[in-house]
Design an enzyme around this catalytic site. Sequence first.
Site, PDB file in Angstrom:
ATOM      1  N   HIS A 122      27.316 -11.904 -22.015  1.00 30.75           N
ATOM      2  CA  HIS A 122      28.675 -12.067 -22.561  1.00 30.75           C
ATOM      3  C   HIS A 122      29.635 -11.330 -21.615  1.00 30.75           C
ATOM      4  O   HIS A 122      29.245 -10.332 -20.995  1.00 30.75           O
ATOM      5  CB  HIS A 122      28.683 -11.412 -23.949  1.00 30.75           C
ATOM      6  CG  HIS A 122      29.930 -11.602 -24.750  1.00 30.75           C
ATOM      7  ND1 HIS A 122      31.070 -10.875 -24.527  1.00 30.75           N
ATOM      8  CD2 HIS A 122      30.204 -12.412 -25.790  1.00 30.75           C
ATOM      9  CE1 HIS A 122      31.997 -11.232 -25.416  1.00 30.75           C
ATOM     10  NE2 HIS A 122      31.496 -12.161 -26.192  1.00 30.75           N
ATOM     11  N   ASP A 199      22.501  -5.004 -24.647  1.00 26.28           N
ATOM     12  CA  ASP A 199      23.606  -5.472 -25.471  1.00 26.28           C
ATOM     13  C   ASP A 199      23.002  -6.124 -26.713  1.00 26.28           C
ATOM     14  O   ASP A 199      22.519  -7.254 -26.668  1.00 26.28           O
ATOM     15  CB  ASP A 199      24.448  -6.476 -24.669  1.00 26.28           C
ATOM     16  CG  ASP A 199      25.524  -7.132 -25.524  1.00 26.28           C
ATOM     17  OD1 ASP A 199      25.603  -6.815 -26.730  1.00 26.28           O
ATOM     18  OD2 ASP A 199      26.273  -7.968 -24.987  1.00 26.28           O
ATOM     19  N   GLN A 202      24.212  -9.476 -30.685  1.00 31.70           N
ATOM     20  CA  GLN A 202      23.610 -10.580 -31.436  1.00 31.70           C
ATOM     21  C   GLN A 202      22.265 -10.167 -32.022  1.00 31.70           C
ATOM     22  O   GLN A 202      21.905 -10.575 -33.128  1.00 31.70           O
ATOM     23  CB  GLN A 202      23.405 -11.805 -30.520  1.00 31.70           C
ATOM     24  CG  GLN A 202      24.681 -12.414 -29.984  1.00 31.70           C
ATOM     25  CD  GLN A 202      25.539 -13.057 -31.061  1.00 31.70           C
ATOM     26  OE1 GLN A 202      25.060 -13.487 -32.105  1.00 31.70           O
ATOM     27  NE2 GLN A 202      26.833 -13.113 -30.816  1.00 31.70           N
ATOM     28  N   LYS A 225      29.312  -8.505 -36.786  1.00 32.50           N
ATOM     29  CA  LYS A 225      28.267  -9.542 -36.740  1.00 32.50           C
ATOM     30  C   LYS A 225      27.094  -9.194 -37.662  1.00 32.50           C
ATOM     31  O   LYS A 225      26.194 -10.002 -37.848  1.00 32.50           O
ATOM     32  CB  LYS A 225      27.772  -9.728 -35.302  1.00 32.50           C
ATOM     33  CG  LYS A 225      28.876 -10.260 -34.366  1.00 32.50           C
ATOM     34  CD  LYS A 225      28.334 -10.598 -33.012  1.00 32.50           C
ATOM     35  CE  LYS A 225      29.382 -10.507 -31.919  1.00 32.50           C
ATOM     36  NZ  LYS A 225      30.226 -11.695 -31.788  1.00 32.50           N
ATOM     37  N   CYS A 363      32.733 -16.808 -24.010  1.00 33.39           N
ATOM     38  CA  CYS A 363      32.807 -15.583 -23.199  1.00 33.39           C
ATOM     39  C   CYS A 363      31.565 -15.453 -22.319  1.00 33.39           C
ATOM     40  O   CYS A 363      30.991 -14.345 -22.197  1.00 33.39           O
ATOM     41  CB  CYS A 363      32.971 -14.339 -24.069  1.00 33.39           C
ATOM     42  SG  CYS A 363      34.467 -14.343 -25.014  1.00 33.39           S
TER      43      CYS A 363
HETATM   44  C1  LIG Z   1      26.296 -10.799 -26.862  1.00 33.12           C
HETATM   45  C2  LIG Z   1      27.625 -10.190 -27.177  1.00 33.12           C
HETATM   46  N1  LIG Z   1      27.986  -9.058 -26.561  1.00 33.12           N
HETATM   47  C3  LIG Z   1      29.151  -8.453 -26.812  1.00 33.12           C
HETATM   48  C4  LIG Z   1      30.048  -8.984 -27.711  1.00 33.12           C
HETATM   49  C5  LIG Z   1      31.341  -8.271 -27.950  1.00 33.12           C
HETATM   50  O1  LIG Z   1      31.353  -7.645 -29.185  1.00 33.12           O
HETATM   51  P1  LIG Z   1      32.745  -7.219 -29.860  1.00 33.12           P
HETATM   52  O2  LIG Z   1      33.482  -8.475 -30.148  1.00 33.12           O
HETATM   53  O3  LIG Z   1      32.356  -6.492 -31.085  1.00 33.12           O
HETATM   54  O4  LIG Z   1      33.452  -6.334 -28.922  1.00 33.12           O
HETATM   55  C6  LIG Z   1      29.726 -10.171 -28.368  1.00 33.12           C
HETATM   56  C7  LIG Z   1      30.696 -10.801 -29.302  1.00 33.12           C
HETATM   57  O5  LIG Z   1      30.826 -12.006 -29.356  1.00 33.12           O
HETATM   58  C8  LIG Z   1      28.484 -10.783 -28.100  1.00 33.12           C
HETATM   59  O6  LIG Z   1      28.120 -11.934 -28.699  1.00 33.12           O
END
Ligand SMILES: Cc1ncc(COP(=O)(O)O)c(C=O)c1O
Length: 405
Positions: A122, A199, A202, A225, A363
């Site tokens: 992401h 990360d 998800q 999430k 993203c």
């Molecule tokens: C894999 C992943 N990493 C990071 C993020 C970013 O998280 P946040 O929106 O809480 O900053 C997301 C959000 O869509 C995500 O799906």
Amino acid sequence: MTFDVNAIREEFPILSRQVHGKPLVYFDNAASAQKPDAVIDAMANAMRHSYANVHRGLHTLANETTQAYEDARESVRRFINAGAVDEIVFTKGGTQAINIVAAGIGASIRPGDEIVLSIMEHHSNIVPWHFLRERKGAVLKWVELQPDGSLDMDSLAKQLSPKTKLLALTHMSNVLGTVPDAKTAIDMAHAVGADVLLDGCQASVNLVVDVRALDADFYVGTGHKIYGPTGIGFLYGKKAKLEAMPPFEGGGEMIETVSRDVVTYNSAPHRFEAGTPPIVEAIGLGAAITWLAKQDRVAIHLHKQALLARAVDALRGINGLTLHGTAPGKGPVLAFSLQGAHPHDLAQILDRFGVAIRAGHHCAQPLMSHLEVSATARASFALYNTAEEVDAFVQALSKARSMLS
Ligand SMILES: Cc1ncc(COP(=O)(O)O)c(C=O)c1O
């Protein structure tokens, strides 16, 4: 424990609403999940009955709120099986958590140091590393994917070297649903002396996470999430790793002493929590985790996998439809393209049938260019979704297809 999806649905007030006169089918869970009464009530209750600023309070409300805030930190610790509560930093989301690490390790990055990341990350787990490339001369090394969307472990082995400072890897792709073999990847990175950030934005709702079994150096999650509120996330860091990093922001709470000439910093986690934190949001996140911990996680996993399998089976029967990401053990995220139909048009037509899906680059532009698309449609499933909803989605998709062809 048993799993009764109808009983679960009763706990999510938003699920009873209609959209364009049709029952809501909410399949945009990978972007943000809906909230149960337990979370809504915990936050309202905190604001109604026991609210003040946290830490250093000398009155009842401040003490009660501090206790609730720190209890939430302990809930996060338990949720990911961290060894100590002071290894959990509250952040405003997953993005900020990764930026804290990038700024922290950035302080010791030298030109030519390497950051290894996969092409399915992401942007939150890409752009902070680009900052280090732009500002510090770090070199970004990219790990490729297999055709089914699995992480290519040979490519990972090739990219890791004694120059690697950090491996920044998703624990579950928000587009492909791929769950890489994180433990092996971590062991490989440690063998060359690199740290690893996973990360888990998800993964943390879809997998049972154990940061100690994984031996992750940093682990990132986000509240919205995991059925919790927005504005709150967490950064896990091994104590020594957090203590080695300079603070991210300056202000109240993060200091030990301030004088005209010098400032000394608080220890982790408070060193990284400058200013008044998102107190009510942290309490909401604690409530979400407590609520989730009461559910049968194995039954939930099987339920979501069954929804995914049902959707995949149905979509495979649609001419001109391509599924992106078919790696074994993938999470309940289904990205797809339909020949002759722009994903945005699909999402808008599905909305008319009450079905909420996402369309766009999610993203994940490096992944989009790997897939040779500019955008995809994406349906993603949560514990409150049902087989009937999958059928309604497939039906709406078939109608959309005829409308667009
Ligand atoms: C894999 C992943 N990493 C990071 C993020 C970013 O998280 P946040 O929106 O809480 O900053 C997301 C959000 O869509 C995500 O799906």
